[in-house]
Motif scaffolding. Structure first.
Motif, mmCIF file in Angstrom:
data_model
loop_
_atom_site.group_PDB
_atom_site.id
_atom_site.type_symbol
_atom_site.label_atom_id
_atom_site.label_comp_id
_atom_site.label_asym_id
_atom_site.label_seq_id
_atom_site.Cartn_x
_atom_site.Cartn_y
_atom_site.Cartn_z
ATOM 1 N N PRO A 46 0.963 -1.261 -0.033
ATOM 2 C CA PRO A 46 -0.129 -0.164 0.084
ATOM 3 C C PRO A 46 0.923 1.181 -0.059
ATOM 4 C CG PRO A 46 -0.873 -1.630 1.504
ATOM 5 C CD PRO A 46 0.511 -2.125 1.328
ATOM 6 N N GLY A 47 0.673 2.271 -0.774
ATOM 7 C CA GLY A 47 1.146 3.554 -0.804
ATOM 8 C C GLY A 47 2.664 3.602 -1.488
ATOM 9 N N THR A 51 -0.237 3.792 -8.273
ATOM 10 C CA THR A 51 -1.261 4.783 -9.149
ATOM 11 C C THR A 51 -0.342 5.990 -9.774
ATOM 12 O OG1 THR A 51 -2.953 3.959 -7.513
ATOM 13 C CG2 THR A 51 -3.426 6.032 -9.144
ATOM 14 N N ASP A 74 -8.833 -2.898 -5.821
ATOM 15 C CA ASP A 74 -8.800 -2.300 -4.231
ATOM 16 C C ASP A 74 -9.633 -3.028 -3.330
ATOM 17 O OD1 ASP A 74 -6.697 -0.177 -3.930
ATOM 18 O OD2 ASP A 74 -7.893 0.849 -5.501
ATOM 19 N N VAL A 75 -9.360 -3.145 -2.113
ATOM 20 C CA VAL A 75 -10.467 -3.921 -1.128
ATOM 21 C C VAL A 75 -11.605 -3.048 -1.204
ATOM 22 C CG1 VAL A 75 -10.902 -4.161 1.156
ATOM 23 C CG2 VAL A 75 -8.558 -4.772 0.427
ATOM 24 N N ALA A 76 -11.562 -1.657 -1.289
ATOM 25 C CA ALA A 76 -12.741 -0.954 -1.181
ATOM 26 C C ALA A 76 -12.495 0.473 -2.100
ATOM 27 C CB ALA A 76 -13.294 -0.713 0.173
ATOM 28 N N SER A 77 -13.488 0.935 -2.522
ATOM 29 C CA SER A 77 -13.429 2.205 -2.845
ATOM 30 C C SER A 77 -13.121 2.344 -4.339
ATOM 31 C CB SER A 77 -12.396 3.621 -1.955
ATOM 32 O OG SER A 77 -11.033 3.486 -2.813
ATOM 33 N N VAL A 79 -11.046 5.376 -5.494
ATOM 34 C CA VAL A 79 -10.157 6.598 -5.632
ATOM 35 C C VAL A 79 -9.104 6.627 -6.904
ATOM 36 C CG1 VAL A 79 -10.943 7.600 -3.275
ATOM 37 C CG2 VAL A 79 -8.945 6.150 -3.529
ATOM 38 N N ASP A 80 -8.837 5.215 -6.643
ATOM 39 C CA ASP A 80 -7.606 5.206 -7.721
ATOM 40 C C ASP A 80 -8.045 5.166 -9.064
ATOM 41 O OD1 ASP A 80 -5.762 5.052 -5.711
ATOM 42 O OD2 ASP A 80 -5.418 2.697 -5.809
ATOM 43 N N LYS A 83 -8.682 8.608 -10.210
ATOM 44 C CA LYS A 83 -7.550 9.401 -10.704
ATOM 45 C C LYS A 83 -6.936 8.919 -12.030
ATOM 46 C CE LYS A 83 -5.433 9.664 -6.023
ATOM 47 N NZ LYS A 83 -4.337 9.157 -5.070
ATOM 48 N N GLU A 125 -3.474 -2.871 -11.935
ATOM 49 C CA GLU A 125 -2.841 -2.672 -10.240
ATOM 50 C C GLU A 125 -3.364 -3.390 -9.312
ATOM 51 O OE1 GLU A 125 -3.089 1.729 -9.359
ATOM 52 O OE2 GLU A 125 -2.868 1.242 -7.418
ATOM 53 N N VAL A 127 -4.068 -5.523 -5.556
ATOM 54 C CA VAL A 127 -4.209 -4.859 -4.136
ATOM 55 C C VAL A 127 -3.132 -4.542 -3.551
ATOM 56 C CG1 VAL A 127 -5.270 -5.378 -2.059
ATOM 57 C CG2 VAL A 127 -6.454 -6.117 -4.200
ATOM 58 N N GLY A 128 -2.869 -3.429 -2.874
ATOM 59 C CA GLY A 128 -1.716 -3.363 -2.129
ATOM 60 C C GLY A 128 -1.303 -4.284 -1.079
ATOM 61 N N SER B 45 1.387 -1.543 6.865
ATOM 62 C CA SER B 45 2.086 -2.016 5.656
ATOM 63 C C SER B 45 3.618 -2.449 5.733
ATOM 64 C CB SER B 45 2.175 -0.877 4.811
ATOM 65 O OG SER B 45 0.723 -0.300 4.437
ATOM 66 N N PRO B 150 4.810 8.511 4.000
ATOM 67 C CA PRO B 150 4.936 8.264 2.316
ATOM 68 C C PRO B 150 3.678 7.232 1.785
ATOM 69 C CG PRO B 150 6.943 7.742 3.568
ATOM 70 C CD PRO B 150 6.058 7.907 4.733
ATOM 71 N N GLU B 151 2.985 6.467 2.690
ATOM 72 C CA GLU B 151 1.876 5.959 2.030
ATOM 73 C C GLU B 151 0.479 6.685 1.683
ATOM 74 O OE1 GLU B 151 1.178 2.025 4.350
ATOM 75 O OE2 GLU B 151 2.457 3.210 5.814
ATOM 76 N N LYS B 155 -5.391 6.234 2.433
ATOM 77 C CA LYS B 155 -5.505 4.791 2.638
ATOM 78 C C LYS B 155 -6.721 4.153 3.352
ATOM 79 C CE LYS B 155 -2.259 3.973 0.295
ATOM 80 N NZ LYS B 155 -2.382 5.078 -0.448
ATOM 81 N N TYR B 157 -9.830 5.074 2.645
ATOM 82 C CA TYR B 157 -10.676 4.896 1.732
ATOM 83 C C TYR B 157 -10.459 3.278 1.237
ATOM 84 C CZ TYR B 157 -11.836 9.615 0.528
ATOM 85 O OH TYR B 157 -12.370 11.034 0.598
ATOM 86 N N LYS B 158 -9.256 2.874 1.119
ATOM 87 C CA LYS B 158 -9.137 1.656 0.463
ATOM 88 C C LYS B 158 -8.765 0.552 1.347
ATOM 89 C CE LYS B 158 -5.825 2.558 -2.619
ATOM 90 N NZ LYS B 158 -4.500 3.289 -3.226
ATOM 91 N N TYR B 159 -8.672 0.759 2.582
ATOM 92 C CA TYR B 159 -8.437 -0.171 3.382
ATOM 93 C C TYR B 159 -9.255 -0.148 4.808
ATOM 94 C CZ TYR B 159 -4.631 -1.128 0.373
ATOM 95 O OH TYR B 159 -3.900 -1.246 -0.663
#
Lengths: 225, 225
Positions: A46-47, A51, A74-77, A79-80, A83, A125, A127-128, B45, B150-151, B155, B157-159
Motif C-alpha cells: 500500500p502506498g 497509481t 482495491d479492497v474498497a473504494s 479513488v484510484d 485518478k 494494479e 491490491v496493495g 504496511s 509516504p503511504e 489509505k 478509503y482503500k483499507y
C-alpha cells in the motif's frame, strides 16, 4: 478395496490439473492475446506509488502513441480509478470486498468495461500487498513489483516470494533517497540473490528520473509481441 | 428426514462457537493476564516503520522502568528480531512461511521463548499487511495501526477494515511531511469517519516528535491494568 489392476490396465496420469483460477486466467490470456494487448500486473505495498507511476506512465506512453487501459484492484473504494480517469485512459475499478488480492474471475468481470480492441497495453494494479497477489495468475504477460524508497532496502529478506516471482523490479520515489537510509546497491544485491534475471529500475514519477527507461521497457515488450 | 420434535424437546442453541484460532487466542490472553502483561498488536504496511518505532519505544519505556518484550512476525527471515535484540529486550521471531498474518497458535508457539513473568509490555509486530492480520485474534489487549506519511492520506478509503478495528492510529515518519503531500487533517477526518473513538497520534521515531505522547498512551494503558 479396489480390485488389483491387471498387467494390461492403463493407468491414467494427470500431470497437472488446472485450478478454477488458472482456467479463468487462461481464458483471460486468450482474450488479451486476441486483442493484441500487452498485459502487465503491478504488485506492491500500500502506498508504494502504483497509481502515481501509472498516471505518469499513461502520459508518457500516450506521447509515443501507445494506448493504455487500466484495471484497478482495491479492497474498497474507487479513488484510484477516479485518478486514472482524469487522464482519459479507459479504466475499470474492481473491489475485492476484503480479499487481499485480485483473482482471474475478478479480472474477467472487468474486461467488458474496457475497449480491449483499441488498447496496446493493459496495466493491472493489484491490491496493495506484498504477499497474497503473487500466487494468483490473472492472464497477464508480465509481473512487476514496485518497492518504494521509504519502505527500506531490506524487504527482499522479509518478502522473498514476490521478488522471486517478478520479471522486473521498479524502485519508486527515488526523489526521497536524500532523506532516507535506502541503500540501492544493497537492494540490488538482495534482489539478485533471489532473482538474478530481473532488471531493477530506479524511478521517480515526481521528478521524472528513470521514467524513460521504465517506459522503454514497456515499449520493448510491446514491440516483441 | 429427522423426526419431528415433540413440544417437550429442548432445542440447544449455541450462540457462538469459538473457532480454533479464538480458542488458542483465549488461552494466550489468559497466559498474558496471568503474568500481568499488557499486550499490544501492531499492524501496518511493509516498511511503515513498525520495527523502527519499537526500537525507539523500548529505549523510552526502559528509561521509565517499563520492561518490554517483542514477538516479531514475518513471512521469512529474522532481520527485525535481530534489530530488536540489539536493545537487549527479549524477542522471539515467528516466520509465517508464506501466510500474510500471525495467528494465535503461532503466537502461542513463541511464548515459551519470552520471560513473560518479568515483562510489563509485550508488543506483537504483525506481518506487514493492511488486510489479513485484522481478522485474527492473538490474545492481545489492544490493536494499533501505523500508517506512514509516504503511504498517503487516502489509505482509509482503500483499507477501511483495519482503521475500523483498531484502538489507536499512529502516523509514522512525520519527519517526511515537508517532502510529501500527506494531508494530516484529511487523514484524521477519514479515520474519524470509520472509527470516531480511535485517537490519532503523529510521530517520528527519527526526530522524537510525538514519541512522548505515544509512550504516554502505552503507560496509561499499563497503569489501568
Amino acid at each position: 478395496m479396489a480390485e488389483s489392476s491387471s498387467a494390461a490396465t492403463r493407468v491414467p496420469v494427470v500431470a497437472k490439473l488446472l485450478t478454477a483460477n488458472e482456467q479463468v486466467a487462461a481464458g483471460n490470456r486468450a482474450t488479451f492475446q486476441g486483442h493484441g494487448n500487452l498485459v502487465i500486473n503491478i504488485m506492491a505495498s500500500p502506498g508504494a506509488g502504483k497509481t502515481t507511476l501509472l498516471l505518469a506512465t499513461i502520459e508518457l506512453l500516450r506521447a509515443a502513441s501507445v494506448k493504455v487501459g487500466v484495471i484497478e484492484g482495491d479492497v474498497a473504494s474507487q479513488v484510484d480509478a477516479d485518478k486514472i480517469a482524469t487522464t482519459g485512459a479507459p479504466v475499470v475499478q474492481i473491489n475485492t470486498g476484503g480479499s487481499c488480492h485480485l483473482d482471474a474471475p475478478m479480472v474477467r468481470s472487468g474486461l467488458e468495461a474496457l475497449p480491449l480492441e483499441g488498447l496496446d497495453v493493459v496495466f493491472i494494479e493489484n491490491v496493495g500487498n506484498l504477499i497474497c497477489p503473487v500466487s494468483f495468475d490473472l492472464g497477464q504477460d508480465y509481473n512487476i513489483a514496485l518497492l518504494s524508497v521509504p519502505e527500506g532496502h531490506d524487504k527482499p529478506y522479509k518478502y522473498p516470494g514476490i521478488f522471486e516471482a517478478v520479471d522486473l523490479v521498479v524502485v519508486t520515489k527515488s526523489d526521497l533517497l536524500p532523506y532516507l537510509d535506502f541503500e540501492v546497491d544493497t537492494f540490488r544485491e538482495l534482489v539478485a540473490g533471489l532473482n538474478p534475471n530481473a532488471p531493477i529500475l530506479v524511478v521517480s514519477a515526481k521528478t521524472g528520473e528513470g521514467m524513460d527507461t521504465w517506459t522503454g521497457w514497456v515499449r520493448e515488450k510491446l514491440a516483441a509481441r
